[in-house]
Design an enzyme around this catalytic site. Structure first.
Site, short mmCIF file in Angstrom:
data_model
loop_
_atom_site.label_atom_id
_atom_site.label_comp_id
_atom_site.label_asym_id
_atom_site.label_seq_id
_atom_site.Cartn_x
_atom_site.Cartn_y
_atom_site.Cartn_z
NE ARG A 1 41.47 39.66 45.57
CZ ARG A 1 40.94 39.74 46.87
NH1 ARG A 1 41.25 39.11 47.88
NH2 ARG A 1 39.80 40.44 47.07
CG HIS B 1 38.81 33.35 49.84
ND1 HIS B 1 39.09 33.59 48.85
CD2 HIS B 1 38.97 34.51 50.65
CE1 HIS B 1 39.07 35.06 48.50
NE2 HIS B 1 39.20 35.68 49.99
#
Length: 306
Positions: free
Chosen positions: A221, A269
């Site tokens: 994250r 991502h």
């Protein structure tokens, strides 16, 4: 069982067929009376009007099955009282292992040192993988998958988790030994979830513990790393390079300094994706368990946030 597909409309065409194949007894809908549903299959972004979903009317639902591994955008919803399960997709774990192993090998072999400029850099010879210490922060499903891939390649892998729970074939250090885990990490892989305890875990003080020239790979994250501290740390060669797949704000703004920094590689991502063809079976098993009042898989601990 009657199930609401509480996710963006764009996901329907790929997920609905896979879910129906995995769970033929499921009556899957995109809308309907909330009180009529036995379960929800949920992903952030629903409803698409930007409002936060109110789970209160879903009084009959026995489970909220997340489509994604991360649940930080769901677990804080005060209306969510139903059991929440995160997605642990074997396809996602394999994808994450491949991403982390690929970038670890690239760093280990110093592949970016060979500029195509006519210079013969014969002195650049990497050590064997067994001589390159790797630390993985986060030893859940994804961390264990990455550790397995890297140990199979010969790397010396150290894991770190708050619990320090043992993992076969890997030395796992507990929460209090974080500094030790960082100090030996010539390659550091971050796979921790976003919780109050992990936010800004890698601040200026902890980044300074990394060996000179280390490579940092963050596929967990974006909140794990203090961005400003990382930019300053890169100037001190601790780490020497950062591969970043996750960010505090996504898409990463075009003006963000990470894009132009010579010691940062940005990937959008893509480290791992939840694949309907493999994840649908996990959702189906949990739906059946919920209907039979059996223990659920990957039930989220609301206190820990994952």
């Amino acid at each position: 069982m009657k199930v609401l597909f509480a996710a963006r409309a764009a996901l329907w065409d790929s997920w609905a067929p896979a879910l129906r194949r995995a769970c033929p007894e499921m009556d899957l809908h995109r809308e309907g009376d909330p009180a009529s549903f036995d379960a929800l299959i949920y992903a952030p972004g629903f409803p698409e009007n930007g409002e936060v979903l109110d789970f209160t009317p879903f009084s009959r639902a026995r489970i909220v099955q997340s489509l994604w591994a991360g649940v930080e955008q769901i677990v804080t919803n005060p209306t969510l009282t139903q059991p929440l399960c995160r997605m642990v997709d074997p396809g996602l774990a394999r994808g994450m292992a491949e991403y982390c192993a690929g970038w670890a090998m690239r760093a280990h072999l110093r592949m970016d040192s060979f500029a195509q400029d006519g210079q013969w850099r014969h002195e650049i010879v990497p050590p064997l993988a067994e001589q390159r210490p790797v630390t993985i922060l986060g030893m859940g499903e994804l961390g264990r998958a990455c550790a397995g891939a890297l140990t199979a390649l010969g790397f010396r892998v150290t894991g770190w988790s708050q619990s320090g729970r043992p993992v076969p074939g890997v030395e796992v250090l507990p929460g209090a030994a974080l500094n030790q885990a960082l100090g030996r990490a010539e390659i550091l892989i971050c796979l921790l979830p976003d919780t109050p305890q992990t936010r800004n875990l890698l601040d200026a003080e902890r980044l300074a513990l990394l060996p000179k020239g280390a490579t940092l790979i963050n596929a967990g994250r974006g909140s794990l790393i203090d961005d400003d501290a990382l930019l300053a740390a890169l100037e001190r060669d601790r780490p020497g390079h950062a591969v970043l797949d996750v960010f505090r704000h996504e898409p990463l703004p075009a003006e963000h300094p990470f894009w132009a920094h010579p010691r940062v590689t940005v990937t959008p991502h893509i480290a791992a994706a939840t694949r309907p063809e493999t994840a649908a079976a996990i959702a189906a098993e949990n739906l059946r368990r919920a209907m039979r009042d059996e223990p659920l898989l990957y039930l989220v601990d609301r206190e820990r946030g994952y």
